[in-house]
Structures are given as C-alpha cells and as structure tokens.
Design an enzyme around this catalytic site. Structure first.
Site, mmCIF file in Angstrom:
data_model
loop_
_atom_site.group_PDB
_atom_site.id
_atom_site.type_symbol
_atom_site.label_atom_id
_atom_site.label_comp_id
_atom_site.label_asym_id
_atom_site.label_seq_id
_atom_site.Cartn_x
_atom_site.Cartn_y
_atom_site.Cartn_z
ATOM 1 C CE LYS A 65 -4.181 -1.670 2.226
ATOM 2 N NZ LYS A 65 -5.327 -1.359 3.316
ATOM 3 C CG ASN A 86 -7.899 1.040 -0.985
ATOM 4 O OD1 ASN A 86 -8.004 2.142 -1.483
ATOM 5 N ND2 ASN A 86 -8.807 0.653 -0.307
ATOM 6 C CB ALA A 126 -2.523 7.356 17.392
ATOM 7 N N GLY A 127 -2.345 4.618 14.968
ATOM 8 C CA GLY A 127 -1.503 3.724 14.028
ATOM 9 C C GLY A 127 -2.076 4.316 12.559
ATOM 10 N N GLY A 128 -1.533 3.549 11.651
ATOM 11 C CA GLY A 128 -2.011 3.979 10.126
ATOM 12 C C GLY A 128 -3.323 3.814 9.874
ATOM 13 N N GLY A 235 -15.953 -4.614 11.413
ATOM 14 C CA GLY A 235 -15.080 -4.380 10.336
ATOM 15 C C GLY A 235 -15.257 -4.804 8.959
HETATM 16 P P1 ATR Z 1 -2.673 -0.100 11.950
HETATM 17 O O1 ATR Z 1 -1.636 0.100 10.771
HETATM 18 O O2 ATR Z 1 -3.372 -1.313 11.913
HETATM 19 O O3 ATR Z 1 -3.152 0.959 12.270
HETATM 20 P P2 ATR Z 1 -0.409 -0.065 13.835
HETATM 21 O O4 ATR Z 1 -0.029 1.245 12.962
HETATM 22 O O5 ATR Z 1 0.677 -0.813 14.343
HETATM 23 O O6 ATR Z 1 -1.469 -0.728 12.809
HETATM 24 O O7 ATR Z 1 -1.118 0.668 15.155
HETATM 25 C C1 ATR Z 1 -1.699 -0.326 16.025
HETATM 26 C C2 ATR Z 1 -2.603 0.631 17.034
HETATM 27 O O8 ATR Z 1 -3.168 -0.553 18.194
HETATM 28 C C3 ATR Z 1 -1.742 1.344 17.735
HETATM 29 O O9 ATR Z 1 -2.511 2.671 17.943
HETATM 30 C C4 ATR Z 1 -1.282 0.700 19.159
HETATM 31 O O10 ATR Z 1 -1.120 1.646 20.051
HETATM 32 P P3 ATR Z 1 0.338 2.189 20.335
HETATM 33 O O11 ATR Z 1 0.562 3.388 19.536
HETATM 34 O O12 ATR Z 1 0.496 2.724 21.823
HETATM 35 O O13 ATR Z 1 1.398 1.304 20.018
HETATM 36 C C5 ATR Z 1 -2.640 0.040 19.524
HETATM 37 N N1 ATR Z 1 -2.471 -0.981 20.178
HETATM 38 C C6 ATR Z 1 -1.704 -2.290 19.870
HETATM 39 N N2 ATR Z 1 -1.610 -2.903 20.903
HETATM 40 C C7 ATR Z 1 -2.402 -2.408 21.888
HETATM 41 C C8 ATR Z 1 -2.533 -2.770 23.418
HETATM 42 N N3 ATR Z 1 -2.167 -3.757 23.871
HETATM 43 N N4 ATR Z 1 -3.450 -1.746 24.245
HETATM 44 C C9 ATR Z 1 -3.504 -0.622 23.510
HETATM 45 N N5 ATR Z 1 -3.439 -0.202 22.198
HETATM 46 C C10 ATR Z 1 -2.868 -0.990 21.526
#
Ligand code: ATR
Length: 272
Positions: A65, A86, A126-128, A235
């Site tokens: 992507k 996408n 706050a990830g992708g 989803g």
């Molecule tokens: P994607 O691209 O699918 O968004 P990502 O960029 O890896 O994946 O983001 C994963 C998200 O899930 C993030 O917001 C992550 O929080 P952090 O920024 O603190 O890492 C969140 N996440 C993953 N595991 C978590 C957990 N056990 N508790 C709370 N938030 C979690």
C-alpha cells in the site's frame, strides 16, 4: 476486463468473491482475481500486467500500500491523505492511486448510524488505520477525540488534524460521554480474542461501537457494547464499503453493499 488484488500473500482474501458477486449481479463479464506479488517484483508487474489493455482496475493490500504511492502516475487526494494506496484506476494510459479504506469505513458508519454530524466521537488508536480514519471523521462529526496507549502518537495525530487527544489509559472515562466509539487499535483482533482496549463500565445504551477489525466478526468491545444495550458495527462492513467505493471508481456503477457483504461473509466462513 481483468481486475486484480495485489498483495503478498493473498491466498485467503475475501475480495475476489466479494467483487465477482457484484459483477455477476450486474451482468458484467469482468473477472477479479488475486495476484500474489513479492515486493521485489511489484514494479515489474505494474508495467506488464497492470499497464495493459485488458486491465480494468485493482486493489492493493499488505505489503504494497505504501510502495504503490511511488509507482502510480497520479495520486488522488484520498491516497495523499491516507499516505497509502488501496485502489488502482487505469484510464487513458495513466495509472491513478486512490484510497477507499477510510472513506469506506466512514460510509459504513454513516449507513449504519445515520447522521453523525452532531456526534461526539472517540477514536481509539493512532496507527496507520487510525490516522486515515481520523482525517475522514474530523470534518464530519461535532467533536473528535483521539485516545491512544502511546499518548505522544495521539498528540501528533490530533495536532495534524486539529482535534482533541488523550491517553487510552488515563482518559478512558471520556468514553462515557461519547456517542460513537471507533476502535482502530489491534486489541481484540485474532488471536487475541476476548481483549478490549477499554473497560466495559464506560459503555452504555445509545452508544455505537465501530470496530475496524473483522476477524473475529464480533470483537470483545462489540460484545461489551451490546451487553450494555448499545449498538455495534464490525469491520467486515468497512471492508465491504472500501470495495463498494473502489467498484464505483472502476465502473461508475453503484453495486449492492448487501450482495458484497453476503459474499465476503460466506468466503470468511469457508476459510475457517
Ligand atoms: P494499523 O496500521 O493497523 O493501524 P499500527 O500502526 O501498528 O497498525 O497501530 C496499532 C494501534 O493499536 C496503535 O494505536 C497501538 O497503540 P500504540 O501506538 O501505543 O502502539 C494500538 N495497540 C496495539 N496493541 C495495544 C494494546 N495492547 N493496548 C492498547 N493499544 C494497543
């Protein structure tokens, strides 16, 4: 014409049955199939299979992507906003990259919830995925708050789009005053079923929880919302609406979301 899903691996994707069901229903003799492409072969495949007369359009999934941003001739604003492609359009010798993930997700939410313009919406993560969704949600809701485990990432995202933020741990009570809670964290996703990013004591009737995860189809946070007499949206509907929007881009025709949902659900059932 031929339509492809470019990913690696792509063996179990539900996109081919989903799009082919819509093509069949509309009497279109197109064919959508998966094309597993190793990252090192992506550029070559684009110039041979994609820039070809028979190519009608395509979808792009993990891990291509972001790389696809560099390989198209033009980027639609949706792909620029999401920082990822996408959907591919091939028209008049030009390859355009779009992104329907977040627009499709918001459309799924609106189809289910109704008018979201007066809502207080809390976005978890706050990830992708959260970044792309936040940009689409912000102009459409009354108030948007980003809560994340790593608060610095929530701050960066909130500052970029001009909204509120907090810690998913310290500020969780904010959930109580939310109309819509969108889970864009990976918490609750297979194989960690049974986990939720928030305490269920903050959920109550009148709220809607939208989880972007589709495996499992009902995550723990969705089950908690229903137990609290709120509503939930999974989803799979986001997956369906990103497909609906891609289909519209390729054909100019609006397919039946229900037909695509049924086909995707059936494919998921067969997969397990
Ligand atoms: P994607 O691209 O699918 O968004 P990502 O960029 O890896 O994946 O983001 C994963 C998200 O899930 C993030 O917001 C992550 O929080 P952090 O920024 O603190 O890492 C969140 N996440 C993953 N595991 C978590 C957990 N056990 N508790 C709370 N938030 C979690």
């Amino acid at each position: 014409m031929k339509f492809y899903l470019l990913g690696y691996p792509v063996g179990h994707s539900v996109s081919p049955p989903m799009h082919n069901a819509a093509f069949n229903e509309l009497g279109m003799s197109h064919e959508y199939s998966s094309l597993g492409v190793e990252p090192s072969k992506l550029a070559e495949i684009i110039s041979t299979r994609i820039r070809a007369d028979e190519f009608g359009g395509g979808s792009v999934t993990i891990p291509h992507k972001i790389e696809m941003l560099r390989l198209v001739d033009e980027l639609d604003e949706s792909a620029e906003m999401a920082g990822a492609v996408n959907t591919l359009q091939w028209k008049d010798g030009a390859l355009t990259g779009d992104n329907t993930d977040a627009t499709g997700g918001v459309r799924a939410l609106i189809e289910s919830y109704g008018d979201i313009s007066q809502t207080n919406t809390v976005l978890l993560g706050a990830g992708g995925a959260a970044n792309a969704l936040a940009a689409q949600l912000k102009p459409r809701v009354k108030e948007l708050t980003i809560l994340n485990r790593t608060e610095e990432k929530a701050r960066a995202l909130a500052e970029r789009i001009g909204t509120n933020f907090g810690s998913i741990i310290r500020d969780q009570a904010l959930i109580e005053s939310a109309d819509i809670i969108v889970n864009a964290t990976s918490v609750g996703m297979h194989p960690n079923v049974g986990e939720s990013p928030i305490d269920k004591k903050y959920l109550h009737d009148g709220q809607m929880v939208f989880d972007i995860v589709y495996n499992p189809q009902k995550t723990q946070i969705m089950l908690d919302a229903e137990e609290a007499e709120g509503r939930s949206l999974g989803g799979l509907w986001m997956l369906v609406y990103q497909g609906v929007e891609a289909f519209e881009i390729w054909t100019g025709v609006r397919p039946s979301a229900q037909t695509m949902y049924d086909a995707a659900k059936m494919a998921l059932l067969e997969r397990h």
